[in-house]
Design an enzyme around this catalytic site. Structure first.
Site, PDB file in Angstrom:
ATOM      1  N   CYS A   1       6.112   4.873  -0.822  1.00 28.01           N
ATOM      2  CA  CYS A   1       6.252   5.943   0.162  1.00 28.01           C
ATOM      3  C   CYS A   1       7.711   6.135   0.560  1.00 28.01           C
ATOM      4  O   CYS A   1       8.417   5.156   0.821  1.00 28.01           O
ATOM      5  CB  CYS A   1       5.415   5.629   1.405  1.00 28.01           C
ATOM      6  SG  CYS A   1       5.441   6.959   2.632  1.00 28.01           S
TER       7      CYS A   1
ATOM      8  N   CYS B   1       8.376   4.466   8.312  1.00 29.29           N
ATOM      9  CA  CYS B   1       7.582   3.988   9.446  1.00 29.29           C
ATOM     10  C   CYS B   1       7.672   2.464   9.513  1.00 29.29           C
ATOM     11  O   CYS B   1       7.285   1.763   8.579  1.00 29.29           O
ATOM     12  CB  CYS B   1       6.134   4.424   9.300  1.00 29.29           C
ATOM     13  SG  CYS B   1       5.934   6.208   9.042  1.00 29.29           S
TER      14      CYS B   1
ATOM     15  N   CYS C   1       4.708  -0.090   8.660  1.00 29.04           N
ATOM     16  CA  CYS C   1       3.922   0.098   7.439  1.00 29.04           C
ATOM     17  C   CYS C   1       4.494  -0.678   6.251  1.00 29.04           C
ATOM     18  O   CYS C   1       5.691  -0.583   5.951  1.00 29.04           O
ATOM     19  CB  CYS C   1       3.849   1.582   7.104  1.00 29.04           C
ATOM     20  SG  CYS C   1       2.797   1.936   5.670  1.00 29.04           S
TER      21      CYS C   1
ATOM     22  N   CYS D   1     -13.041   7.921   3.452  1.00 27.79           N
ATOM     23  CA  CYS D   1     -11.688   8.363   3.784  1.00 27.79           C
ATOM     24  C   CYS D   1     -10.789   8.206   2.562  1.00 27.79           C
ATOM     25  O   CYS D   1     -10.514   7.082   2.134  1.00 27.79           O
ATOM     26  CB  CYS D   1     -11.141   7.552   4.948  1.00 27.79           C
ATOM     27  SG  CYS D   1     -12.164   7.642   6.428  1.00 27.79           S
TER      28      CYS D   1
ATOM     29  N   CYS E   1     -13.317  12.577   4.250  1.00 26.38           N
ATOM     30  CA  CYS E   1     -12.128  12.802   5.072  1.00 26.38           C
ATOM     31  C   CYS E   1     -10.892  12.559   4.215  1.00 26.38           C
ATOM     32  O   CYS E   1     -10.821  11.567   3.494  1.00 26.38           O
ATOM     33  CB  CYS E   1     -12.141  11.857   6.268  1.00 26.38           C
ATOM     34  SG  CYS E   1     -10.683  11.993   7.335  1.00 26.38           S
TER      35      CYS E   1
ATOM     36  N   CYS F   1      -9.193  14.151  12.988  1.00 17.87           N
ATOM     37  CA  CYS F   1      -9.260  12.717  13.255  1.00 17.87           C
ATOM     38  C   CYS F   1      -7.838  12.244  13.532  1.00 17.87           C
ATOM     39  O   CYS F   1      -6.951  12.397  12.686  1.00 17.87           O
ATOM     40  CB  CYS F   1      -9.853  11.996  12.038  1.00 17.87           C
ATOM     41  SG  CYS F   1      -9.781  10.195  12.122  1.00 17.87           S
TER      42      CYS F   1
ATOM     43  N   ARG G   1     -13.180   4.806  16.867  1.00 23.42           N
ATOM     44  CA  ARG G   1     -13.355   3.950  15.694  1.00 23.42           C
ATOM     45  C   ARG G   1     -12.493   2.692  15.783  1.00 23.42           C
ATOM     46  O   ARG G   1     -11.275   2.761  15.966  1.00 23.42           O
ATOM     47  CB  ARG G   1     -12.996   4.724  14.420  1.00 23.42           C
ATOM     48  CG  ARG G   1     -13.305   3.969  13.131  1.00 23.42           C
ATOM     49  CD  ARG G   1     -12.938   4.802  11.913  1.00 23.42           C
ATOM     50  NE  ARG G   1     -13.560   6.102  12.017  1.00 23.42           N
ATOM     51  CZ  ARG G   1     -12.990   7.233  11.601  1.00 23.42           C
ATOM     52  NH1 ARG G   1     -11.781   7.213  11.066  1.00 23.42           N
ATOM     53  NH2 ARG G   1     -13.624   8.380  11.711  1.00 23.42           N
TER      54      ARG G   1
END
Length: 353
Positions: free
Chosen positions: A65, A69, A72, A109, A142, A202, A272
């Site tokens: 990626c 962040c 992460c 997901c 999702c 979401c 959740r």
């Protein structure tokens, strides 16, 4: 007049959020944590009974990626020893989704690392959704692909996606402390775009990143503005190789208070229990089910979770049932939980104290 927990329950049953002062008090030691859980539990049972919805993650693309962040393990520059691979084939993802749905998952997901999808990525997800529908036509799908460009939410809706997930993660005031390659506003706009396109929004958070009580409360109000249908609550897993590797700030009691707070902010919304629950809730995980009405089944993006059997047993032992199935509320066997004592008084082996 000072509000009581009974007052907050009454407000929640009317779908009214706590005030900022009330919310801050819930995170303090003013109210006993078990009383806070019990109050939130009344709201949870009013709207969701004893049902627990199961969701599962299919990690379509792991690592690699370009975003930074800090929480992460898939971030730019991270040297965490995670799985790193490009896009998995549609049939492989559909096979994983089929297994999860057969095990009780109502929502699949589809997640991919990266700043956001290109057209080729949208095509890949569309193909994957089609493959999933051939095996499991009724399961919810999702997508979670990062920041969306104009028209992409509509494409995903046309491809058969039911929902789009994009967490705010932390509140706007401190967002720049955890990421510099995109903004809080970028994330909020993606959630709005998904909603406008007809996808179920979401959006949730990650806690344990050094946020204050005020930050936790501010994020709840910011999420309210987006009006999500489901709110995943993650607890930071401080992965080695990331800037937050040493951030072990959470206690089980803190996690329970945060969950209860978000239940009272989102009384009739799917709250959740997501990443980090096993790590941080530990022996009180069953209590969290009295607040959250949804969990992720199995593994997460970069870390492993409990087995499906363990999660289903947790649900049954806590007195809940899997939503949409005829799950037994009592285990089929108990003998495997019994260990005959062979230490301590009456033996030559020291007691386990």
């Amino acid at each position: 007049m000072t509000s009581t927990l009974e007052d907050l329950v009454t407000k929640a049953l009317r779908r009214e959020a706590p005030s900022r002062n009330e919310a801050t008090r819930l995170l303090s030691e003013e109210f006993d944590v078990l009383d806070v859980v019990a109050a939130a539990g009344r709201v949870r049972r009013h709207f969701f009974g004893n049902r627990v919805k199961l969701n599962t993650i299919v990690n379509m693309k792991s690592g690699l990626c370009p975003e930074d962040c800090t929480y992460c393990a898939q971030r730019l520059g991270a040297d965490s020893e995670i799985l790193k691979y490009s896009w998995v084939k549609a049939e492989e993802a559909a096979g994983a989704a089929d297994e999860a749905a057969t095990a009780g998952a109502k929502r699949i997901c589809l997640v991919a690392s990266g700043r956001g999808p290109g057209q080729r990525d949208i095509d890949r997800i569309s193909e994957t959704i089609e493959a999933i529908r051939r095996k499991q036509p009724d399961v919810e799908v999702c997508a979670c692909l990062g920041l969306l460009s104009e028209g992409q939410a509509e494409q995903l809706r046309e491809a058969g996606a039911d929902a789009y997930s994009h967490n705010l993660n932390t509140n706007e005031r401190r967002y720049a402390e955890i990421c510099s390659t995109h903004t809080f506003a970028d994330r909020a706009e993606t959630v709005r775009s998904a909603t406008t396109a007809g996808l179920s929004p979401c959006s949730g958070a990650i806690f344990g990143m050094g946020e204050s009580d005020d930050d936790v409360v501010s994020l709840a109000f910011e999420l309210l503005e987006l009006d999500p249908d489901s709110v995943p609550i993650n607890f930071l897993i401080p992965m080695e190789g990331t800037p937050m590797a040493g951030e072990w700030r959470l206690t089980p009691q803190r996690c329970l208070r945060i969950l209860a707070l978000y239940r009272l902010f989102f009384p009739d919304v799917e709250v959740r229990l997501a990443g980090g629950r096993e790590v941080h809730l530990r022996n009180v995980e069953a209590l969290a089910l009295h607040v959250a009405n949804s969990i992720f089944l199995g593994d997460y993006l970069t870390s492993e979770g409990k087995t499906g059997e363990q999660d289903r047993q947790l649900i049954a032992d806590a007195g809940f049932v899997v939503e949409g199935s005829e799950e037994r509320t009592l285990p089929e066997r108990r003998h495997d939980l019994v260990n005959i004592r062979r230490r301590g008084v009456g033996t030559d082996v020291a007691a386990n104290v």
